[in-house]
Design a protein around this motif. Sequence first.
Motif, PDB file in Angstrom:
ATOM      1  N   LYS A   1       0.841  -1.188   0.000  1.00 53.94           N
ATOM      2  CA  LYS A   1       0.000   0.000   0.000  1.00 53.94           C
ATOM      3  C   LYS A   1       0.888   1.255   0.000  1.00 53.94           C
ATOM      4  CE  LYS A   1      -4.200  -1.762   2.239  1.00 53.94           C
ATOM      5  NZ  LYS A   1      -4.403  -2.696   1.214  1.00 53.94           N
ATOM      6  N   THR A   2       0.420   2.284  -0.683  1.00 50.17           N
ATOM      7  CA  THR A   2       1.126   3.563  -0.747  1.00 50.17           C
ATOM      8  C   THR A   2       0.643   4.441   0.397  1.00 50.17           C
ATOM      9  OG1 THR A   2       1.287   3.402  -3.147  1.00 50.17           O
ATOM     10  CG2 THR A   2       1.591   5.581  -2.175  1.00 50.17           C
ATOM     11  N   ARG A   3       1.590   4.959   1.174  1.00 49.62           N
ATOM     12  CA  ARG A   3       1.238   5.828   2.303  1.00 49.62           C
ATOM     13  C   ARG A   3       1.732   7.242   2.019  1.00 49.62           C
ATOM     14  NH1 ARG A   3       2.460   3.288   7.470  1.00 49.62           N
ATOM     15  NH2 ARG A   3       0.423   2.402   7.116  1.00 49.62           N
ATOM     16  N   ASN A   4       0.801   8.196   2.057  1.00 49.43           N
ATOM     17  CA  ASN A   4       1.108   9.613   1.867  1.00 49.43           C
ATOM     18  C   ASN A   4       0.833  10.352   3.159  1.00 49.43           C
ATOM     19  OD1 ASN A   4       1.655   9.967  -1.081  1.00 49.43           O
ATOM     20  ND2 ASN A   4      -0.351   9.005  -1.228  1.00 49.43           N
ATOM     21  N   THR A   5       1.783  11.158   3.587  1.00 51.75           N
ATOM     22  CA  THR A   5       1.615  11.997   4.768  1.00 51.75           C
ATOM     23  C   THR A   5       1.953  13.425   4.372  1.00 51.75           C
ATOM     24  OG1 THR A   5       2.347  10.146   6.137  1.00 51.75           O
ATOM     25  CG2 THR A   5       2.268  12.304   7.180  1.00 51.75           C
ATOM     26  N   TYR A   6       1.054  14.355   4.667  1.00 56.78           N
ATOM     27  CA  TYR A   6       1.263  15.758   4.279  1.00 56.78           C
ATOM     28  C   TYR A   6       0.942  16.673   5.448  1.00 56.78           C
ATOM     29  CZ  TYR A   6       0.360  20.300   2.212  1.00 56.78           C
ATOM     30  OH  TYR A   6       0.373  21.640   1.947  1.00 56.78           O
ATOM     31  N   VAL A   7       1.762  17.718   5.602  1.00 56.55           N
ATOM     32  CA  VAL A   7       1.526  18.776   6.577  1.00 56.55           C
ATOM     33  C   VAL A   7       1.862  20.097   5.891  1.00 56.55           C
ATOM     34  CG1 VAL A   7       2.206  19.777   8.786  1.00 56.55           C
ATOM     35  CG2 VAL A   7       2.091  17.304   8.539  1.00 56.55           C
ATOM     36  N   GLY A   8       0.940  21.061   6.005  1.00 54.72           N
ATOM     37  CA  GLY A   8       1.189  22.341   5.355  1.00 54.72           C
ATOM     38  C   GLY A   8       0.405  23.456   5.995  1.00 54.72           C
ATOM     39  N   GLY A   9       0.635  24.658   5.488  1.00 53.84           N
ATOM     40  CA  GLY A   9      -0.059  25.818   6.010  1.00 53.84           C
ATOM     41  C   GLY A   9      -0.201  26.900   4.965  1.00 53.84           C
ATOM     42  N   THR A  10      -1.182  27.778   5.174  1.00 53.25           N
ATOM     43  CA  THR A  10      -1.473  28.856   4.236  1.00 53.25           C
ATOM     44  C   THR A  10      -1.809  30.125   5.000  1.00 53.25           C
ATOM     45  OG1 THR A  10      -2.425  27.253   2.683  1.00 53.25           O
ATOM     46  CG2 THR A  10      -2.974  29.560   2.319  1.00 53.25           C
ATOM     47  N   VAL A  11      -1.319  31.246   4.504  1.00 52.33           N
ATOM     48  CA  VAL A  11      -1.706  32.559   5.003  1.00 52.33           C
ATOM     49  C   VAL A  11      -2.328  33.301   3.830  1.00 52.33           C
ATOM     50  CG1 VAL A  11      -0.916  34.761   5.950  1.00 52.33           C
ATOM     51  CG2 VAL A  11       0.116  32.633   6.739  1.00 52.33           C
ATOM     52  N   SER A  12      -3.557  33.798   4.023  1.00 52.71           N
ATOM     53  CA  SER A  12      -4.302  34.488   2.966  1.00 52.71           C
ATOM     54  C   SER A  12      -4.716  35.871   3.436  1.00 52.71           C
ATOM     55  CB  SER A  12      -5.569  33.725   2.604  1.00 52.71           C
ATOM     56  OG  SER A  12      -5.288  32.416   2.232  1.00 52.71           O
ATOM     57  N   VAL A  13      -4.598  36.851   2.546  1.00 47.73           N
ATOM     58  CA  VAL A  13      -5.100  38.197   2.790  1.00 47.73           C
ATOM     59  C   VAL A  13      -6.098  38.474   1.675  1.00 47.73           C
ATOM     60  CG1 VAL A  13      -4.527  40.630   3.092  1.00 47.73           C
ATOM     61  CG2 VAL A  13      -2.905  38.872   3.826  1.00 47.73           C
ATOM     62  N   ASP A  14      -7.391  38.422   2.001  1.00 42.80           N
ATOM     63  CA  ASP A  14      -8.435  38.552   0.985  1.00 42.80           C
ATOM     64  C   ASP A  14      -8.463  39.928   0.335  1.00 42.80           C
ATOM     65  OD1 ASP A  14      -9.244  35.939   1.316  1.00 42.80           O
ATOM     66  OD2 ASP A  14     -10.788  36.439   2.797  1.00 42.80           O
ATOM     67  N   GLN A  15      -8.205  40.987   1.107  1.00 37.66           N
ATOM     68  CA  GLN A  15      -8.274  42.348   0.564  1.00 37.66           C
ATOM     69  C   GLN A  15      -7.244  42.588  -0.533  1.00 37.66           C
ATOM     70  OE1 GLN A  15      -7.960  44.125   4.460  1.00 37.66           O
ATOM     71  NE2 GLN A  15      -9.934  45.159   4.160  1.00 37.66           N
ATOM     72  N   THR A  16      -6.079  41.966  -0.431  1.00 42.12           N
ATOM     73  CA  THR A  16      -5.034  42.133  -1.444  1.00 42.12           C
ATOM     74  C   THR A  16      -4.980  40.947  -2.412  1.00 42.12           C
ATOM     75  OG1 THR A  16      -3.342  41.140  -0.035  1.00 42.12           O
ATOM     76  CG2 THR A  16      -3.612  43.542   0.092  1.00 42.12           C
ATOM     77  N   ARG A  17      -5.841  39.942  -2.178  1.00 43.27           N
ATOM     78  CA  ARG A  17      -5.883  38.720  -2.998  1.00 43.27           C
ATOM     79  C   ARG A  17      -4.518  38.033  -3.034  1.00 43.27           C
ATOM     80  NH1 ARG A  17      -9.193  42.427  -5.721  1.00 43.27           N
ATOM     81  NH2 ARG A  17     -11.325  41.712  -5.927  1.00 43.27           N
ATOM     82  N   THR A  18      -3.880  37.949  -1.868  1.00 39.69           N
ATOM     83  CA  THR A  18      -2.558  37.328  -1.743  1.00 39.69           C
ATOM     84  C   THR A  18      -2.680  36.058  -0.927  1.00 39.69           C
ATOM     85  OG1 THR A  18      -1.562  39.523  -1.747  1.00 39.69           O
ATOM     86  CG2 THR A  18      -0.190  37.714  -0.958  1.00 39.69           C
ATOM     87  N   GLN A  19      -1.956  35.031  -1.361  1.00 39.80           N
ATOM     88  CA  GLN A  19      -1.964  33.757  -0.643  1.00 39.80           C
ATOM     89  C   GLN A  19      -0.559  33.157  -0.700  1.00 39.80           C
ATOM     90  OE1 GLN A  19      -4.029  30.065  -2.154  1.00 39.80           O
ATOM     91  NE2 GLN A  19      -5.521  30.771  -0.651  1.00 39.80           N
ATOM     92  N   ILE A  20      -0.026  32.803   0.471  1.00 38.96           N
ATOM     93  CA  ILE A  20       1.288  32.157   0.560  1.00 38.96           C
ATOM     94  C   ILE A  20       1.083  30.834   1.285  1.00 38.96           C
ATOM     95  CG2 ILE A  20       3.619  32.311   1.486  1.00 38.96           C
ATOM     96  CD1 ILE A  20       3.267  35.377   1.452  1.00 38.96           C
ATOM     97  N   SER A  21       1.580  29.755   0.702  1.00 35.73           N
ATOM     98  CA  SER A  21       1.431  28.448   1.346  1.00 35.73           C
ATOM     99  C   SER A  21       2.717  27.640   1.201  1.00 35.73           C
ATOM    100  CB  SER A  21       0.245  27.676   0.754  1.00 35.73           C
ATOM    101  OG  SER A  21       0.423  27.474  -0.625  1.00 35.73           O
ATOM    102  N   ALA A  22       2.903  26.705   2.113  1.00 37.07           N
ATOM    103  CA  ALA A  22       4.054  25.808   2.087  1.00 37.07           C
ATOM    104  C   ALA A  22       3.620  24.479   2.675  1.00 37.07           C
ATOM    105  CB  ALA A  22       5.215  26.398   2.894  1.00 37.07           C
ATOM    106  N   GLY A  23       4.285  23.418   2.227  1.00 35.50           N
ATOM    107  CA  GLY A  23       3.954  22.107   2.761  1.00 35.50           C
ATOM    108  C   GLY A  23       5.036  21.091   2.442  1.00 35.50           C
ATOM    109  N   VAL A  24       5.009  20.023   3.193  1.00 32.11           N
ATOM    110  CA  VAL A  24       5.941  18.926   2.975  1.00 32.11           C
ATOM    111  C   VAL A  24       5.148  17.627   2.969  1.00 32.11           C
ATOM    112  CG1 VAL A  24       6.539  18.663   5.429  1.00 32.11           C
ATOM    113  CG2 VAL A  24       8.145  17.914   3.679  1.00 32.11           C
TER     114      VAL A  24
END
Length: 180
Positions: free
Chosen positions: A89-112
């Motif tokens: 069986k294939t096992r995938n594990t992911y952890v990540g995060g996102t910071v969004s500013v709706d007024q400027t339509r900006t989104q920064i995310s990272a994950g491993v």
Amino acid sequence: QKESSVFIGGELSKRRGNILTYQARGELCIVGEEDLGEFRLSGDIQSKFRLLGKDATIQADGYITNTTPAFFQRRFQSHYFMWNNEFKKTRNTYVGGTVSVDQTRTQISAGVKNIENFVYFDAKGLPAQPGKNIQVFAVRLKQDFRYKALGWENEVVYQESSNNDVLPLPKLSAYSNLYL
């Protein structure tokens, strides 16, 4: 050959409110010759806060899956090729995060992501499963602009694979869409 499976699952979520919202999901295969023991667990949690005088959202998310490789990766027969693989069986594990500013339509995310028992097609065109785990790291910046009827969407992603022979990824990819 016939394959069938029965899964049970559930979801727990809180979707209203500004201080804290969350969602957790899970499913488990309880009947099935090939898929028995397969599971998927995922979740996210988010909160709103002020960032440089603007409303922002921070979100953490993750998942773990333990899935059976696809039917045609395990079994195939044609005039030129034939295989009957007993893959783990294939096992995938992911952890990540996102910071969004709706007024400027900006989104920064990272994950491993960690992938165990990844199935890929080798240089001969046959499915294979390497013995080593593969890690993938990605950082994404998304910036959209709007002015009256004009829209411009932009996204840049940097990603790195720990095994480029098995899972080659472009280091840098970009997307842009300009429309009226």
